[in-house]
Design an enzyme around this catalytic site. Structure first.
Site, mmCIF file in Angstrom:
data_model
loop_
_atom_site.group_PDB
_atom_site.id
_atom_site.type_symbol
_atom_site.label_atom_id
_atom_site.label_comp_id
_atom_site.label_asym_id
_atom_site.label_seq_id
_atom_site.Cartn_x
_atom_site.Cartn_y
_atom_site.Cartn_z
ATOM 1 C CD GLU A 110 -2.004 -2.330 1.091
ATOM 2 O OE1 GLU A 110 -0.903 -2.744 1.519
ATOM 3 O OE2 GLU A 110 -2.923 -3.098 0.743
ATOM 4 C CG HIS A 144 -10.900 -6.797 6.592
ATOM 5 N ND1 HIS A 144 -9.802 -7.014 7.392
ATOM 6 C CD2 HIS A 144 -10.520 -7.170 5.349
ATOM 7 C CE1 HIS A 144 -8.820 -7.498 6.652
ATOM 8 N NE2 HIS A 144 -9.228 -7.598 5.402
HETATM 9 C C1 LIG Z 1 -2.519 -4.556 3.958
HETATM 10 C C2 LIG Z 1 -3.514 -5.383 3.246
HETATM 11 N N1 LIG Z 1 -3.663 -5.220 1.914
HETATM 12 C C3 LIG Z 1 -4.545 -5.980 1.233
HETATM 13 C C4 LIG Z 1 -5.295 -6.921 1.866
HETATM 14 C C5 LIG Z 1 -6.288 -7.766 1.089
HETATM 15 N N2 LIG Z 1 -5.788 -9.118 0.949
HETATM 16 C C6 LIG Z 1 -6.155 -10.078 1.813
HETATM 17 S S1 LIG Z 1 -5.396 -11.504 1.518
HETATM 18 C C7 LIG Z 1 -4.534 -10.896 0.221
HETATM 19 C C8 LIG Z 1 -3.582 -11.783 -0.510
HETATM 20 C C9 LIG Z 1 -2.495 -12.286 0.360
HETATM 21 O O1 LIG Z 1 -1.704 -13.209 -0.286
HETATM 22 P P1 LIG Z 1 -0.626 -14.083 0.474
HETATM 23 O O2 LIG Z 1 0.115 -13.249 1.452
HETATM 24 O O3 LIG Z 1 0.187 -14.763 -0.545
HETATM 25 O O4 LIG Z 1 -1.460 -15.133 1.331
HETATM 26 P P2 LIG Z 1 -2.541 -16.206 0.866
HETATM 27 O O5 LIG Z 1 -3.863 -15.495 0.794
HETATM 28 O O6 LIG Z 1 -2.110 -16.781 -0.416
HETATM 29 O O7 LIG Z 1 -2.589 -17.206 1.971
HETATM 30 C C10 LIG Z 1 -4.876 -9.557 0.020
HETATM 31 C C11 LIG Z 1 -4.359 -8.720 -1.064
HETATM 32 C C12 LIG Z 1 -5.142 -7.043 3.268
HETATM 33 N N3 LIG Z 1 -5.879 -7.899 3.974
HETATM 34 N N4 LIG Z 1 -4.240 -6.289 3.911
#
Ligand SMILES: Cc1ncc(C[n+]2csc(CCOP(=O)(O)OP(=O)(O)O)c2C)c(N)n1
Lengths: 323, 320
Positions: A60, A129
């Site tokens: 972000e 959230h």
């Molecule tokens: C700071 C922040 N930005 C965006 C999100 C939205 N978001 C939730 S999960 C995710 C993807 C995360 O991917 P990863 O770290 O690879 O974990 P996975 O979901 O594959 O277990 C995003 C973009 C969030 N929760 N927090």
């Protein structure tokens, strides 16, 4: 006029502006291939291509920082924060860079930047959230903060934000994406910083914006059954804040209720109430009442969460209190 | 490893799988709300990893936390009740799918802001080190989380202060719809540990034994005072990122290919072929898991909703 959803209105505003000006581009998480996690940029990637619809890493601070930098070079970025809860991860760049650069360098820096972020509760997403921290962002001079309550306003205000040469935070509410309304077919903008009357009435002034508008409209229908006619003033922009229509209405009704989804303490209602007292003290017939979110991080459980969020019945009760 | 241990690992993976499959149904039926991220396909990671910890070792993870909760020893009843927002849930119905924790079992949550748990993990480890305890903090996160500043700040701090943390990246290739190669400067996440002078390794996350053995060694080293280190565990999520993912970013053939390496199926084959267990024993485990999940659903359904006058409970520790 076409009857479209808030989601479509926001999408159309960006689409039309991007067709008009090649300097405009979108960046954010999942805005491209996915089509936006709330489907607002669906179809953009295929139409405008990967250069102009840029999927970013989960970064972000870099999203907002890079948007600022590119804006300084003359591009016109629309940065999407997947939800406003993630804006805290970009706080430095929103607050200490975007809101300050133009002033601090004596007007040299110009940032035609839009940050879109969706917020609001009511979807059982839990404390991290579900926030409505609009007032936090409206606190900072140098940043414009806009948050529409109807599809027509969303489209016109977003176009104005995109054409603005100041940084604008454009706050959407996820539970309003399906809201339908009449939207003009032709190209139009609604200037930032103009409140408007969304419903006329003579008995009480309800001041609100975004989700609060929907809640207040429902309350007004209820009140109308008892012959109470509420006038609803929609702020639309939190900064700059246009008190004109609020004061005009208040001088007629002498009573006001302020409705917002965010927490009450230090909120939009606090600001608006103070300004009413400052600007129309002689017209006050009853203490101004605020309807807002209960002061808890929002819980997951549906009934608990709903009990913490402002409801039409709360607005009805508040109106009865000031009458 | 004795036979009992093998069977424990197997039953835990099966329990997690069945619990989540049932959870998905309940979500579709509207009994679970909010965002729900399934762990299906990744079960070998939390199972192998957490089986290797001692009770004094802390675990902290992201929102994809049902499996981790079970591996930390939270009964299925309390996980299911949390999913349904009941008072008997592990977070009393306040947290939901993304926010589960049980400090009595040294499970420090379920954190829904990507990367937020990493600096907190450094602090947990600092607490143990400060007090002279020999606990290791096991911090799990996705590969997508390695692109946010929190990751870098936390790794750096943990190295500078020689904190007892095992950084565990679950590389399931996608952060929502973004493949690792589109978002991360290096697709091999373990390389990022190099920049912080940390030892690291890459482990096959579809093989529960491989995860278990690697974790045992890694945790022992950290406990012995090596300072922080990183494990990158390669895995894959079979379901969407969360419920309602249109999955436009990957082909179904790709998912099918990975499903051939299903960690539970593969372990089943391994156990039978190596005479570690009979088919009958594994069938019994399967039946017990189904039963446990069924009982958990009944428990959750029968549990009370939080009463509305408890809304303000726990905003502060002290009376205000
Ligand atoms: C700071 C922040 N930005 C965006 C999100 C939205 N978001 C939730 S999960 C995710 C993807 C995360 O991917 P990863 O770290 O690879 O974990 P996975 O979901 O594959 O277990 C995003 C973009 C969030 N929760 N927090």
């Amino acid at each position: 006029m076409a009857r479209i959803t808030m989601r479509e209105a926001i999408s159309q505003a960006m689409w039309e502006e991007m067709e008009r000006d090649p300097k405009i581009f979108i960046l954010g998480e999942e805005v491209g291939v996915w089509g936006g996690s709330y489907a607002v940029t669906k179809g953009f990637y295929d139409h405008f291509g990967a250069e102009r619809v840029r999927d970013t890493p989960i970064s972000e601070a870099a999203i907002i920082g890079a948007a600022i930098g590119s804006a300084l070079t003359g591009l016109r970025p629309i940065a999407e924060l997947m939800t406003i809860n993630f804006a805290f991860s970009a706080m430095e760049h929103i607050v200490n860079e975007a809101a300050k650069l133009h002033y601090m360098f004596g007007g040299q820096f110009v940032l035609p930047l839009v940050i879109r972020a969706v917020g609001g509760g009511g979807r059982q997403l839990g404390a991290t959230h579900s926030q409505t921290p609009d007032a936090v962002f409206a606190h900072f001079p140098g940043l414009k903060v806009v948050s529409p309550g109807t599809p027509a306003d969303a489209k016109g205000l977003l176009k104005a934000a995109i054409r603005s040469n100041d940084p604008v935070l454009f706050i959407e509410n996820a539970t309003l994406y399906q809201l339908r309304g009449e939207v003009p077919e032709e190209d139009y903008v609604i200037p930032l910083g103009q409140s408007t009357v969304q419903r006329t009435g003579k008995d009480v002034t309800i001041v609100t914006y975004s989700k609060g508008l929907e809640i207040s409209m429902k309350a007004a229908e209820e009140l109308a059954k008892d012959g109470i006619e509420a006038e609803i003033v929609d702020l639309r922009s939190l900064r700059p804040l246009d008190m004109g229509p609020v004061i005009e209405s208040f001088k007629k009704t002498n009573r006001a209720v302020i409705v917002e989804e965010g927490w009450k303490s230090y909120g939009v209602g606090a600001e608006v109430a103070s300004r009413i007292y400052e600007q129309a003290f002689d017209y006050v017939d009853a203490p101004v009442v605020r309807v807002a979110q209960k002061e808890v991080p929002l819980p997951y459980n549906r009934a608990l969460e709903q009990s913490a969020l402002p409801q039409p019945a709360d607005v009805v009760a508040a109106v009865r209190e000031v009458l | 490893m004795d036979k009992q241990k093998y069977l424990e690992l197997y039953s835990q993976m099966v329990l997690i799988r069945r619990l989540e499959e049932r959870g998905a149904e309940l979500y579709q039926a509207g009994k679970i709300g909010g965002f729900m991220h399934l762990y299906i396909g990744q079960e070998a990671v939390c199972t192998g990893l957490i089986a290797a910890r001692q009770p004094q070792d802390r675990v902290i993870t992201a929102y994809r936390d049902h499996g981790v909760a079970i591996s930390c020893g939270i009964p299925a009843n309390q996980v299911m009740a949390e999913l349904m927002g009941k008072t008997t849930g592990i977070s009393k119905g306040r947290g939901g799918s993304m926010h589960m924790a049980d400090v009595t079992r040294n499970f420090w949550g379920g954190h829904a802001i990507v990367g937020a748990q990493l600096p907190v993990a450094a602090g947990l480890a600092l607490g143990d080190k400060y007090a002279g305890r020999d606990g290791v903090t096991i911090c799990m996160f996705g590969e997508g989380a390695t692109n946010i500043g929190y990751f870098h700040e936390a790794l750096n701090l943990s190295k500078v202060w020689t904190l007892p943390v095992l950084w565990v990246c679950e590389n399931n290739i996608y952060g929502m719809g973004t493949a690792v190669g589109r978002a991360s400067a290096v697709s091999e996440i373990q390389q990022k540990a190099e920049g912080y002078g940390m030892e690291h390794e890459r482990v096959d996350g579809m093989d529960v034994i491989a995860v278990y053995e690697a974790a045992q060694k890694a945790i022992a080293k950290v406990r012995a005072g090596s300072g922080p280190r990183m494990m990158e565990i390669l895995t894959y999520r079979f379901r969407g990122h969360s419920m309602g993912d249109p999955e436009r970013y990957r082909k179904q053939e790709e998912v099918k290919k990975w499903e051939e390496h299903d960690p539970i199926g593969a372990f089943h084959v391994y156990l039978v072929e190596n005479n570690k267990a009979t088919k009958k024993e594994l069938e019994d485990i399967e039946a017990r898991a189904m039963d446990e999940v069924q009982k958990a659903v009944e428990f959750a359904e029968a549990s009370p909703e939080p009463s509305l006058d408890t809304l303000f409970d726990n905003v502060y520790v002290e009376e205000v």
